[in-house]
Design a protein around this motif. Structure first.
Motif, mmCIF file in Angstrom:
data_model
loop_
_atom_site.group_PDB
_atom_site.id
_atom_site.type_symbol
_atom_site.label_atom_id
_atom_site.label_comp_id
_atom_site.label_asym_id
_atom_site.label_seq_id
_atom_site.Cartn_x
_atom_site.Cartn_y
_atom_site.Cartn_z
ATOM 1 N N TYR A 156 -7.253 10.132 -24.706
ATOM 2 C CA TYR A 156 -7.237 8.664 -24.510
ATOM 3 C C TYR A 156 -7.800 7.585 -25.073
ATOM 4 C CZ TYR A 156 -9.141 11.657 -20.430
ATOM 5 O OH TYR A 156 -8.947 12.221 -19.188
ATOM 6 N N GLY A 157 -7.363 6.009 -25.431
ATOM 7 C CA GLY A 157 -7.651 5.199 -26.237
ATOM 8 C C GLY A 157 -7.869 4.065 -25.296
ATOM 9 N N LEU A 158 -8.378 3.190 -26.567
ATOM 10 C CA LEU A 158 -7.841 1.769 -25.166
ATOM 11 C C LEU A 158 -7.502 0.969 -26.737
ATOM 12 C CD1 LEU A 158 -10.679 0.346 -26.845
ATOM 13 C CD2 LEU A 158 -12.235 1.960 -25.148
ATOM 14 N N HIS A 159 -7.645 -0.357 -25.961
ATOM 15 C CA HIS A 159 -7.104 -1.513 -26.598
ATOM 16 C C HIS A 159 -7.846 -2.860 -26.303
ATOM 17 C CE1 HIS A 159 -5.650 -4.314 -29.295
ATOM 18 N NE2 HIS A 159 -4.514 -3.441 -30.014
ATOM 19 N N ASN A 160 -8.511 -3.911 -27.057
ATOM 20 C CA ASN A 160 -9.784 -4.547 -26.484
ATOM 21 C C ASN A 160 -8.531 -6.181 -26.593
ATOM 22 O OD1 ASN A 160 -8.938 -7.673 -28.921
ATOM 23 N ND2 ASN A 160 -8.669 -5.723 -30.008
ATOM 24 N N MET A 161 -8.339 -6.839 -25.743
ATOM 25 C CA MET A 161 -7.855 -7.633 -25.136
ATOM 26 C C MET A 161 -8.414 -9.027 -24.346
ATOM 27 S SD MET A 161 -5.003 -7.948 -23.466
ATOM 28 C CE MET A 161 -4.347 -6.279 -23.940
ATOM 29 N N PRO A 162 -7.821 -9.783 -25.422
ATOM 30 C CA PRO A 162 -7.592 -11.179 -24.949
ATOM 31 C C PRO A 162 -7.656 -11.835 -23.571
ATOM 32 C CG PRO A 162 -6.834 -11.029 -27.330
ATOM 33 C CD PRO A 162 -6.694 -9.137 -26.258
ATOM 34 N N GLY A 163 -8.545 -12.750 -22.645
ATOM 35 C CA GLY A 163 -8.420 -12.968 -21.275
ATOM 36 C C GLY A 163 -8.884 -12.465 -20.459
ATOM 37 N N LEU A 164 -9.979 -11.329 -20.823
ATOM 38 C CA LEU A 164 -10.476 -10.589 -19.938
ATOM 39 C C LEU A 164 -12.040 -10.142 -20.478
ATOM 40 C CD1 LEU A 164 -9.900 -8.349 -17.219
ATOM 41 C CD2 LEU A 164 -9.724 -6.290 -19.276
ATOM 42 N N PRO A 165 -12.932 -10.523 -19.654
ATOM 43 C CA PRO A 165 -13.976 -10.788 -19.913
ATOM 44 C C PRO A 165 -14.880 -9.893 -20.685
ATOM 45 C CG PRO A 165 -13.926 -11.410 -17.617
ATOM 46 C CD PRO A 165 -12.741 -10.808 -17.777
ATOM 47 N N VAL A 166 -15.739 -9.387 -21.593
ATOM 48 C CA VAL A 166 -16.643 -8.772 -22.234
ATOM 49 C C VAL A 166 -17.005 -7.946 -20.566
ATOM 50 C CG1 VAL A 166 -18.304 -8.035 -23.996
ATOM 51 C CG2 VAL A 166 -16.421 -10.289 -24.379
ATOM 52 N N GLY A 167 -17.050 -6.583 -21.032
ATOM 53 C CA GLY A 167 -17.741 -5.403 -20.449
ATOM 54 C C GLY A 167 -16.454 -5.484 -18.933
ATOM 55 N N HIS A 168 -15.304 -6.026 -18.981
ATOM 56 C CA HIS A 168 -14.186 -5.906 -17.690
ATOM 57 C C HIS A 168 -13.670 -4.877 -18.193
ATOM 58 C CE1 HIS A 168 -15.202 -9.205 -14.869
ATOM 59 N NE2 HIS A 168 -16.115 -9.440 -15.872
ATOM 60 N N PHE A 169 -12.855 -4.052 -17.395
ATOM 61 C CA PHE A 169 -11.522 -3.059 -18.047
ATOM 62 C C PHE A 169 -10.511 -2.654 -16.662
ATOM 63 C CE2 PHE A 169 -13.673 1.218 -20.792
ATOM 64 C CZ PHE A 169 -14.058 0.008 -21.448
ATOM 65 N N GLU A 170 -10.044 -2.877 -17.767
ATOM 66 C CA GLU A 170 -8.123 -2.719 -16.946
ATOM 67 C C GLU A 170 -7.086 -1.533 -17.066
ATOM 68 O OE1 GLU A 170 -7.507 -7.261 -15.354
ATOM 69 O OE2 GLU A 170 -6.141 -6.380 -16.308
ATOM 70 N N THR A 171 -7.079 -0.961 -16.435
ATOM 71 C CA THR A 171 -5.644 0.376 -16.333
ATOM 72 C C THR A 171 -5.114 0.331 -14.962
ATOM 73 O OG1 THR A 171 -5.387 2.386 -17.278
ATOM 74 C CG2 THR A 171 -7.428 2.270 -15.457
ATOM 75 N N ARG A 172 -4.013 1.180 -15.449
ATOM 76 C CA ARG A 172 -3.097 1.529 -14.093
ATOM 77 C C ARG A 172 -2.588 3.193 -14.904
ATOM 78 N NH1 ARG A 172 2.480 0.177 -13.664
ATOM 79 N NH2 ARG A 172 2.347 -0.442 -12.013
ATOM 80 N N ALA A 173 -1.417 3.621 -14.002
ATOM 81 C CA ALA A 173 -1.498 5.042 -13.755
ATOM 82 C C ALA A 173 0.223 4.586 -13.926
ATOM 83 C CB ALA A 173 -1.463 5.460 -11.969
ATOM 84 N N GLY A 174 1.170 5.731 -14.672
ATOM 85 C CA GLY A 174 1.962 5.317 -14.480
ATOM 86 C C GLY A 174 2.592 4.689 -16.119
ATOM 87 N N PRO A 175 3.776 3.678 -15.937
ATOM 88 C CA PRO A 175 3.787 2.679 -17.252
ATOM 89 C C PRO A 175 2.959 2.028 -17.508
ATOM 90 C CG PRO A 175 5.967 3.337 -15.962
ATOM 91 C CD PRO A 175 4.630 3.563 -14.341
ATOM 92 N N VAL A 176 2.230 1.816 -18.795
ATOM 93 C CA VAL A 176 1.423 0.452 -18.804
ATOM 94 C C VAL A 176 1.861 -0.526 -19.744
ATOM 95 C CG1 VAL A 176 -0.738 0.366 -19.801
ATOM 96 C CG2 VAL A 176 -0.038 2.000 -18.266
ATOM 97 N N MET A 177 2.395 0.305 -21.005
ATOM 98 C CA MET A 177 3.391 -0.645 -21.867
ATOM 99 C C MET A 177 4.497 -0.306 -22.178
ATOM 100 S SD MET A 177 -0.126 -1.333 -24.164
ATOM 101 C CE MET A 177 0.652 -2.717 -25.383
ATOM 102 N N SER A 178 4.972 -1.150 -22.707
ATOM 103 C CA SER A 178 6.468 -0.971 -22.738
ATOM 104 C C SER A 178 7.310 -0.385 -24.111
ATOM 105 C CB SER A 178 7.597 -2.386 -22.734
ATOM 106 O OG SER A 178 7.047 -2.412 -23.849
ATOM 107 N N ALA A 179 8.004 0.242 -24.121
ATOM 108 C CA ALA A 179 8.822 0.501 -25.254
ATOM 109 C C ALA A 179 9.202 -0.679 -26.337
ATOM 110 C CB ALA A 179 10.037 1.754 -24.969
ATOM 111 N N GLU A 180 9.421 -0.624 -27.437
ATOM 112 C CA GLU A 180 9.883 -1.508 -28.038
ATOM 113 C C GLU A 180 11.023 -0.538 -29.131
ATOM 114 O OE1 GLU A 180 7.530 -3.552 -30.792
ATOM 115 O OE2 GLU A 180 9.232 -4.461 -31.691
ATOM 116 N N ASP A 181 12.549 -1.073 -28.522
ATOM 117 C CA ASP A 181 13.875 -1.055 -29.557
ATOM 118 C C ASP A 181 14.339 -2.315 -30.106
ATOM 119 O OD1 ASP A 181 13.380 1.111 -27.941
ATOM 120 O OD2 ASP A 181 15.652 0.214 -26.610
ATOM 121 N N ASN A 182 14.406 -2.153 -31.967
ATOM 122 C CA ASN A 182 14.634 -3.322 -32.367
ATOM 123 C C ASN A 182 16.113 -2.931 -32.359
ATOM 124 O OD1 ASN A 182 12.365 -3.227 -34.873
ATOM 125 N ND2 ASN A 182 12.551 -3.693 -32.664
#
Ligand SMILES: [Zn+2]
Ligand SMILES: [Zn+2]
Length: 384
Positions: A156-182
């Motif tokens: 399990y891990g987390l990252h802080n998110m500007p714009g979301l109020p403190v004490g609020h969590f968001e997540t989702r099943a499946g793809p959450v963040m993208s691959a990065e290719d250069n």
């Protein structure tokens, strides 16, 4: 029972200490020593130097043979801090502009809480990884035998998110963040006098055509159902006043959520680069690298994480419908080995954006974060 007010004060002091002493990826020696020292003082078994500057702590209670990992990142960025807090960065040109100081402090707090209170049966692995921003630290730990030396069943891990109020969590099943290719495409022709273009094969007009043509990868070559971004970020030539360039470098990055899409972006990019170069009588050489893999949350463990978060936070402040993000996160590397869940926690609606010189981690998130980590352990390593 742990005094949560005292724990909050302690975590705040740790966070501000770390904030004042930021270290770039794979250079987190002070931070790693700080983490190892704290973990030992809570009675944990500690391994240092895992994948460079990584630290792994272990805490076992009961007789259960399952293990669950919690992960924080420790590295800072090469950004000059603009904030004037009394704990502002003391290292010129380096700052914690992504809140990894907060992630580290709250995981230390969770370790202290779980060491003092227990309430689980099995082993908790606390992973403090280096070089998240480069997308290199997780692989370094894995290549250093992380899964063999410190095995675990889920993470399990987390990252802080500007714009979301403190004490609020968001997540989702499946793809959450993208691959990065250069990518980097080098166009080579023959530069020459600006007044005599017919005497050579200059590359700038070809480069401009190529930039436009690359935009057809997403709009005309991929399925509209696939999320992808192809961004050209630099165009550099060797041209100057009166002289047409014979060399152009086009650099950029591409985001996607499935390996098949990443492969197709590369394939189409090579076709377009070669075809455009041919049309302009220059040559193209394309280099395409994969920096981050997509972050895919396990559907069942998302439900577990949400249930754990709801024991600590107001139930309707924990949301599961977040859109996937076209940013990337090194945590994804661990999810290639075991299932797990990554969540975003609010850093406040007035927070500066991540990677901004005014960014500062919101200390009000420390206690909810630490308690969430403890809650997921008690839920996934239950007693009896
Ligand atoms: Zn970052
Ligand atoms: Zn970050």
């Amino acid at each position: 029972m742990t005094d949560l007010t005292a724990l909050n004060d302690e975590m705040t002091a740790w966070r501000r200490d770390l904030h004042a002493h930021p270290e770039f990826g794979f250079e987190e020696t002070r931070t790693a020593a700080f983490v190892a020292d704290k973990l030992r003082s809570f009675g944990l078994e500690v391994a240092e130097g895992v994948g460079g500057t990584g630290v792994v702590g272990a805490l076992t209670r009961g007789t259960g043979n399952r293990a669950v990992a919690l992960r924080a990142d420790m590295d800072a960025l090469r950004i000059t801090e603009r904030g004037q807090a009394d704990y502002r960065s003391q290292v010129p040109g380096t700052m914690h502009a992504c809140g990894h100081d907060g992630h580290t402090a709250m995981l230390l707090g969770a370790a202290k809480l779980l060491a003092e209170e227990g309430g689980f049966d099995g082993t908790v692995r606390f992973l403090f990884q280096p070089a998240e921003e480069w997308g290199k630290g997780a692989l370094a730990m894995l290549d250093d035998g992380l899964m063999q030396r410190f095995p675990f069943d889920e993470i399990y891990g987390l990252h802080n998110m500007p714009g979301l109020p403190v004490g609020h969590f968001e997540t989702r099943a499946g793809p959450v963040m993208s691959a990065e290719d250069n990518f980097e495409i080098v166009l080579t022709g023959l530069g020459g006098h600006a007044a005599r273009p017919q005497s050579g094969n200059e590359v700038l007009v070809a480069a401009c055509a190529l930039l436009t043509n690359l935009q057809t990868i997403v709009s005309r070559r991929l399925s509209p159902a696939d999320i992808a971004v192809v961004s050209v970020t630099e165009l550099i030539t060797d041209g100057t006043r009166n002289a047409l360039p014979g060399l152009a470098r086009i650099l950029g990055d591409a985001r996607s959520f499935r390996p098949e899409v990443s492969a197709e972006i590369e394939r189409q990019m090579r076709i377009i680069a070669d075809g455009t170069a041919m049309a302009y009588n220059v040559t193209a050489e394309t280099r395409y690298t994969r920096e981050f893999v997509p972050l895919i949350n396990d559907a069942t463990l998302v439900e577990e994480a949400v249930a754990a978060a709801r024991t600590v936070l107001q139930a309707d402040h924990v949301k599961v419908a977040a859109e996937p993000m076209t940013a990337s996160e090194d945590f994804a590397r661990f999810l290639e080995h075991v299932p797990g869940c990554f969540v975003f926690m609010g850093n406040g609606e007035n927070s500066a954006p991540l990677h901004n010189p005014d960014f500062d981690f919101n200390d009000a998130g420390l206690l909810p974060g630490a308690r969430y980590h403890a809650a997921i352990i008690r839920r996934r390593l239950p007693i009896g």
